[in-house]
Design an enzyme around this catalytic site. Structure first.
Site, short mmCIF file in Angstrom:
data_model
loop_
_atom_site.label_atom_id
_atom_site.label_comp_id
_atom_site.label_asym_id
_atom_site.label_seq_id
_atom_site.Cartn_x
_atom_site.Cartn_y
_atom_site.Cartn_z
N THR A 1 6.43 -7.77 9.15
CA THR A 1 7.09 -8.98 8.64
C THR A 1 8.56 -8.74 8.32
O THR A 1 9.41 -9.60 8.55
CB THR A 1 6.37 -9.43 7.34
OG1 THR A 1 5.03 -9.73 7.66
CG2 THR A 1 7.02 -10.66 6.73
N ASP B 1 0.01 -4.82 6.87
CA ASP B 1 -1.45 -4.96 7.05
C ASP B 1 -2.17 -3.64 7.31
O ASP B 1 -3.29 -3.44 6.84
CB ASP B 1 -1.75 -5.96 8.17
CG ASP B 1 -1.39 -7.38 7.76
OD1 ASP B 1 -1.23 -7.63 6.56
OD2 ASP B 1 -1.26 -8.24 8.65
N1 ASP Z 1 1.11 -9.07 9.84
C1 ASP Z 1 2.21 -8.32 9.27
C2 ASP Z 1 2.10 -6.90 9.75
O1 ASP Z 1 1.31 -6.16 9.24
C3 ASP Z 1 2.17 -8.42 7.80
C4 ASP Z 1 3.31 -7.72 7.09
O2 ASP Z 1 4.08 -6.98 7.63
O3 ASP Z 1 3.42 -7.96 5.87
O4 ASP Z 1 2.80 -6.53 10.66
#
Ligand code: ASP
Length: 334
Positions: free
Chosen positions: A12, A86
């Protein structure tokens, strides 16, 4: 000034809304442009390794990150890896096993909101990660997130949205960060030379028993796997109905390496308490003790990758690495 390598893998923190959801598009240089104060903490060089949502990070990427650090190890004083939240806890555990005795800090961070969002946590996490990586007293693998320094073997993602996404499980946080000041609660000792491993065996199945589980998954898949992690109930219970325990016994008798951990988030497993757990000891099932399920999985993949036969794998699994467990099996002698 310390020279730190910023390795970007996605998440993210480097994401932009592409119209069909957040996608990790930004480069590490974009991150430095958004947080220029980082250059006051350290001299920074960048490596643009992956642009992945961490959902798609697997053991090949763990090996890729370890390899990148190995190649650059002598050139830098420390490493900051930008990663999605994640699966960050899995990667932190895996790097703790793949890179052992590192006197140089290897720090993972990320954020719940993109660096481009007004209320982002990316700025604080990046600044903290660099303060920590540039400090002479930092060694080994950590997650730095929301002002906490968590050992790479003890992190777990506990919240999907809030900024305090990670907790340190079965071990206190090693330090907190307050406006660039590091308050250390303990400093793990590192002895020996840094050692890099370059193999993992991902033929491991994870099973989380639930009331009503059937043994079908175990019966149909044994040939596909070399190892099994069971997230037991409570201290170490697995169901005895429907042939589930018999299926586990068949895996053990067929030479599969089985590790029992617990689905309870805190305080770890203990196979010696109940009759339902004690019978696992008789089957030669290994125990995760204070390890998180993430660490138990990564450690089993690492230990299987050593290809040292049952005894060697068991010894490697029970070797304490980066304070992953504080308890030891009764028959442990290494
Ligand atoms: N879906 C994202 C990831 O793990 C969530 C994040 O980075 O907070 O890449």
């Amino acid at each position: 000034m310390k020279h730190i390598c910023l390795i970007a893998t996605g998440g993210t923190i480097v994401s932009k809304d592409s119209g069909s959801g957040l996608e990790p598009e930004l480069t590490p240089q974009d991150l430095l442009d958004c947080v220029p104060e980082l250059q006051e903490i350290a001299q920074i060089s960048v490596r643009d390794l992956y642009h992945l949502d961490s959902t798609n990070i697997n053991q090949e990427h763990w090996l890729g990150m370890a390899n990148c650090i190995q190649k650059e190890y002598d050139a830098f004083d420390g490493f900051v890896i930008v990663h999605g939240t994640d699966t960050m806890a899995y990667t932190a555990a895996a790097l703790s096993y793949l890179i052992q005795n590192s006197k140089k800090p290897i720090v993972l961070t990320g954020s719940q909101k993109s660096v481009y969002q007004r209320d982002t946590d990316a700025r604080r996490n990046l600044l903290d990660a660099f303060y920590f990586a540039a400090d002479a007293r930092s060694h080994g693998v950590y997650i730095i997130f929301d002002g906490k320094a968590i050992l790479g073997t003890h992190a777990r993602k506990m919240r999907t949205h809030s900024y305090n996404a990670f907790s340190s499980i079965n071990c206190p946080e090693a330090a907190i960060l307050l406006d660039g000041r590091i308050v250390r609660y303990f400093e793990p000792e590192i002895s020996g030379d840094v050692y890099f491993y370059n193999k993992m065996n991902a033929r491991v199945l994870c099973v989380r028993p639930y009331p009503g589980i059937s043994p079908e998954i175990l019966k149909r898949t044994m040939d596909c796997y070399d190892g099994l992690v069971i997230e037991c109930f409570g201290t170490s219970g697995i169901p005895a109905y429907g042939g589930f325990d018999t299926a586990i016994k068949e895996w053990a008798e067929a030479g599969r390496i089985i590790v029992a951990t617990t689905q309870v988030p805190h305080e770890g497993s203990d196979m010696s308490v109940y009759q339902v757990g004690k019978k696992l000891i008789d089957l030669g099932i290994l125990e995760a003790f204070d390890m998180t399920p993430e660490a138990a999985l990564a450690k089993l993949m690492w230990a299987l990758g050593l290809e040292q036969g049952r005894e060697g794998i068991e010894k490697a699994f029970y070797k304490r690495v980066w304070m992953d467990t504080f308890r030891k099996p009764e028959n442990e002698n290494n």
